[in-house]
Structures are given as structure tokens and as C-alpha cells.
Motif scaffolding. Structure first.
Motif, mmCIF file in Angstrom:
data_model
loop_
_atom_site.group_PDB
_atom_site.id
_atom_site.type_symbol
_atom_site.label_atom_id
_atom_site.label_comp_id
_atom_site.label_asym_id
_atom_site.label_seq_id
_atom_site.Cartn_x
_atom_site.Cartn_y
_atom_site.Cartn_z
ATOM 1 N N GLU A 158 13.555 11.993 -10.249
ATOM 2 C CA GLU A 158 12.592 11.718 -11.320
ATOM 3 C C GLU A 158 11.977 10.333 -11.151
ATOM 4 N N GLY A 159 12.812 9.347 -10.836
ATOM 5 C CA GLY A 159 12.294 8.000 -10.617
ATOM 6 C C GLY A 159 11.368 7.940 -9.416
ATOM 7 N N ALA A 160 11.697 8.694 -8.364
ATOM 8 C CA ALA A 160 10.831 8.730 -7.188
ATOM 9 C C ALA A 160 9.479 9.346 -7.528
ATOM 10 N N SER A 161 9.482 10.390 -8.358
ATOM 11 C CA SER A 161 8.214 11.007 -8.778
ATOM 12 C C SER A 161 7.381 10.038 -9.606
ATOM 13 N N GLU A 162 8.043 9.275 -10.477
ATOM 14 C CA GLU A 162 7.323 8.278 -11.273
ATOM 15 C C GLU A 162 6.723 7.203 -10.376
ATOM 16 N N ALA A 163 7.467 6.808 -9.353
ATOM 17 C CA ALA A 163 6.934 5.823 -8.411
ATOM 18 C C ALA A 163 5.731 6.383 -7.676
ATOM 19 N N GLY A 164 5.800 7.664 -7.294
ATOM 20 C CA GLY A 164 4.666 8.289 -6.622
ATOM 21 C C GLY A 164 3.422 8.294 -7.492
ATOM 22 N N ALA A 165 3.587 8.607 -8.772
ATOM 23 C CA ALA A 165 2.444 8.601 -9.688
ATOM 24 C C ALA A 165 1.868 7.198 -9.830
ATOM 25 N N ALA A 166 2.735 6.192 -9.879
ATOM 26 C CA ALA A 166 2.260 4.810 -9.977
ATOM 27 C C ALA A 166 1.488 4.414 -8.724
ATOM 28 N N LEU A 167 1.978 4.820 -7.575
ATOM 29 C CA LEU A 167 1.295 4.488 -6.322
ATOM 30 C C LEU A 167 -0.082 5.136 -6.258
ATOM 31 N N LEU A 168 -0.182 6.377 -6.681
ATOM 32 C CA LEU A 168 -1.482 7.051 -6.681
ATOM 33 C C LEU A 168 -2.458 6.358 -7.621
ATOM 34 N N SER A 169 -1.954 5.896 -8.764
ATOM 35 C CA SER A 169 -2.812 5.203 -9.722
ATOM 36 C C SER A 169 -3.336 3.893 -9.141
ATOM 37 N N ILE A 170 -2.467 3.158 -8.475
ATOM 38 C CA ILE A 170 -2.880 1.882 -7.875
ATOM 39 C C ILE A 170 -3.846 2.124 -6.717
ATOM 40 N N ALA A 171 -3.536 3.110 -5.902
ATOM 41 C CA ALA A 171 -4.376 3.388 -4.735
ATOM 42 C C ALA A 171 -5.785 3.811 -5.133
ATOM 43 N N ALA A 172 -5.916 4.448 -6.279
ATOM 44 C CA ALA A 172 -7.219 4.958 -6.711
ATOM 45 C C ALA A 172 -7.998 3.969 -7.569
ATOM 46 N N ASN A 173 -7.444 2.801 -7.814
ATOM 47 C CA ASN A 173 -8.088 1.833 -8.701
ATOM 48 C C ASN A 173 -8.955 0.863 -7.893
ATOM 49 N N PRO A 174 -10.270 1.016 -7.931
ATOM 50 C CA PRO A 174 -11.137 0.150 -7.118
ATOM 51 C C PRO A 174 -11.184 -1.293 -7.604
ATOM 52 N N ALA A 175 -10.677 -1.549 -8.806
ATOM 53 C CA ALA A 175 -10.699 -2.917 -9.334
ATOM 54 C C ALA A 175 -9.593 -3.782 -8.742
ATOM 55 N N LEU A 176 -8.621 -3.163 -8.095
ATOM 56 C CA LEU A 176 -7.501 -3.917 -7.530
ATOM 57 C C LEU A 176 -7.832 -4.383 -6.116
ATOM 58 N N PRO A 177 -7.145 -5.424 -5.644
ATOM 59 C CA PRO A 177 -7.393 -5.904 -4.276
ATOM 60 C C PRO A 177 -7.184 -4.789 -3.249
ATOM 61 N N ARG A 178 -8.016 -4.790 -2.240
ATOM 62 C CA ARG A 178 -7.975 -3.731 -1.235
ATOM 63 C C ARG A 178 -6.618 -3.675 -0.523
ATOM 64 N N GLU A 179 -6.035 -4.854 -0.260
ATOM 65 C CA GLU A 179 -4.755 -4.858 0.448
ATOM 66 C C GLU A 179 -3.641 -4.250 -0.398
ATOM 67 N N HIS A 180 -3.735 -4.396 -1.704
ATOM 68 C CA HIS A 180 -2.734 -3.786 -2.576
ATOM 69 C C HIS A 180 -2.903 -2.271 -2.604
ATOM 70 N N ARG A 181 -4.133 -1.827 -2.639
ATOM 71 C CA ARG A 181 -4.386 -0.385 -2.614
ATOM 72 C C ARG A 181 -3.905 0.214 -1.289
ATOM 73 N N ALA A 182 -4.102 -0.527 -0.195
ATOM 74 C CA ALA A 182 -3.657 -0.032 1.107
ATOM 75 C C ALA A 182 -2.132 0.076 1.158
ATOM 76 N N LEU A 183 -1.440 -0.892 0.573
ATOM 77 C CA LEU A 183 0.018 -0.810 0.509
ATOM 78 C C LEU A 183 0.457 0.403 -0.300
ATOM 79 N N ALA A 184 -0.238 0.655 -1.403
ATOM 80 C CA ALA A 184 0.099 1.809 -2.236
ATOM 81 C C ALA A 184 -0.125 3.115 -1.477
ATOM 82 N N VAL A 185 -1.192 3.183 -0.702
ATOM 83 C CA VAL A 185 -1.460 4.385 0.097
ATOM 84 C C VAL A 185 -0.352 4.597 1.123
ATOM 85 N N SER A 186 0.044 3.539 1.803
ATOM 86 C CA SER A 186 1.102 3.660 2.815
ATOM 87 C C SER A 186 2.414 4.118 2.189
ATOM 88 N N ALA A 187 2.754 3.540 1.037
ATOM 89 C CA ALA A 187 3.991 3.934 0.365
ATOM 90 C C ALA A 187 3.905 5.370 -0.139
#
Length: 209
Positions: A158-187
Motif C-alpha cells: 500500500e505504501g509503495a502504491s502511494e509512493a507511485g501515485a506521488a511520483l506520477l503527480s510530481i512527474a506531471a507537474n510542469p511547475a516543478l523543476p525539470r530535474e525533479h520531474r526527471a527523478l520522479a519519472v526514473s523512480a
């Protein structure tokens, strides 16, 4: 009219005299007001209130512990020893100390044998983090998510699924720094390899053309 006959006192005169006497015998007020209009009791209470707003930040007691000091010296063996001693739960608890303890705990988390237990907490923290803390937090998530798969059952699906949802949210947010979004995509891709999230949901706009 004879002098021996006196006029009766009028009722209103008696009432006026009695009222005047009562006022002259009035007692002093029981509560002394302060110059500002409040009572002395309220002034004393205000003076005794703790000035928490001016209190200095709390210093983490972990800074004085030898195992934390060794881990903060960029010693890989020290980080591994810290991870072995505290496990995921102890390291996640230390994140709240901030500063050098936060940084060290994030570096040690991927080394813990039960690091998967920290994914949910790390995902939530990454969502709420400042730009300064988001990068190291996402690196910790990537470090945990990228660990080789094992034959054992997931410790906290369950915690892993929550982390996955958080990563998708960060990766899809264009307002965040590109390098952070790239880290979220990799994770997120690392979690997708473990069948924790759907790879089709991972944004692809950061991929090279």
C-alpha cells in the motif's frame, strides 16, 4: 402656628439623605485596573505567557550520537551501519529533525534491509517538500525503488502504491523543476518494473526526442 409644633419630614427628603449616606460608605473596588484598561490579574497572566515565537530552533540530540556523526562524515560504512542499526522506521523518524540529520537519513534509507517500508512516507514527503528538500527526497525514493527485486513478499504494498501515485503527480507537474520531474519519472519506472504502477501512466514529455 406654635413653635412647639414641628413639620413632618417629607418622604423624599428621608430617601435622599439615606442614599447619600450609603454612597459615602461605599467600599473600594475589589479589582485594580491597569492603565491600559485591563485588570492586574490579566496583565500578570500575559506577562507570564511563554514567548514561544522567540524560542530558538530545537537542536537534534542525534547530532551528538557517534553513529550519526560517523554517517555524516561521508563514510559509506558509517551510512550502512546506521541503516543496519535503525532500519527504515528509525530513519524515517529521524527525517523530522531536518538539517544534516535529514540529509543523512535520506542517504542511509536505500541501504536499509527493509527500505521498502519507507516508500509511502517518502512519497508523501516529496509531495509536500520545498524545492531544496524535494531533490534529495526523490533521490532516496529512486534509491529504494531501484533496489533489485527479491523473492520475498512486498513489505508494504500500500505504501509503495502511494509512493507511485506521488511520483506520477510530481512527474506531471510542469511547475516543478525539470530535474525533479526527471527523478520522479526514473523512480516511477523503477516501480513499474516491479508491477507497482502502470507504466502507461508515466509522463513521456521529458524523454529525449
Amino acid at each position: 402656628m406654635p413653635d412647639s409644633i414641628t413639620r413632618p419630614k417629607r418622604p423624599w427628603t428621608v430617601l435622599f439623605v439615606a442614599t447619600l449616606a450609603a454612597c459615602s460608605r461605599g467600599s473600594a473596588p475589589s479589582e485594580v485596573s491597569s492603565p491600559s484598561g485591563g485588570s492586574s490579574g490579566s496583565t500578570e497572566a500575559a506577562a507570564g505567557a511563554p514567548a514561544s515565537a522567540n524560542a530558538p530552533p530545537r537542536r537534534s540530540p542525534r547530532l551528538d550520537e557517534p553513529r550519526w556523526q560517523r554517517a555524516m562524515d561521508d563514510d559509506p560504512a558509517g551510512l550502512q551501519a546506521l541503516a543496519d542499526a535503525l532500519g527504515a522506521a528509525g530513519l524515517v523518524e529521524a527525517l523530522g529533525d531536518g538539517g544534516a540529520i535529514l540529509k543523512t537519513a535520506l542517504l542511509a534509507l536505500p541501504l536499509a534491509d527493509d527500505a521498502d517500508l519507507a516508500l509511502g512516507a517518502l512519497g508523501k514527503r516529496a509531495l509536500a517538500a520545498t524545492d531544496e528538500e524535494r531533490g534529495p527526497t526523490l533521490e532516496a525514493v529512486l534509491g529504494v525503488a531501484g533496489r533489485p527485486a527479491t523473492a520475498r513478499e512486498p513489505l508494504d504494498p500500500e505504501g509503495a502504491s502511494e509512493a507511485g501515485a506521488a511520483l506520477l503527480s510530481i512527474a506531471a507537474n510542469p511547475a516543478l523543476p525539470r530535474e525533479h520531474r526527471a527523478l520522479a519519472v526514473s523512480a516511477a519506472r523503477a516501480l513499474a518494473e516491479k508491477k507497482i504502477l502502470d507504466p502507461a501512466k508515466i509522463p513521456g514529455d521529458l524523454d529525449p526526442p
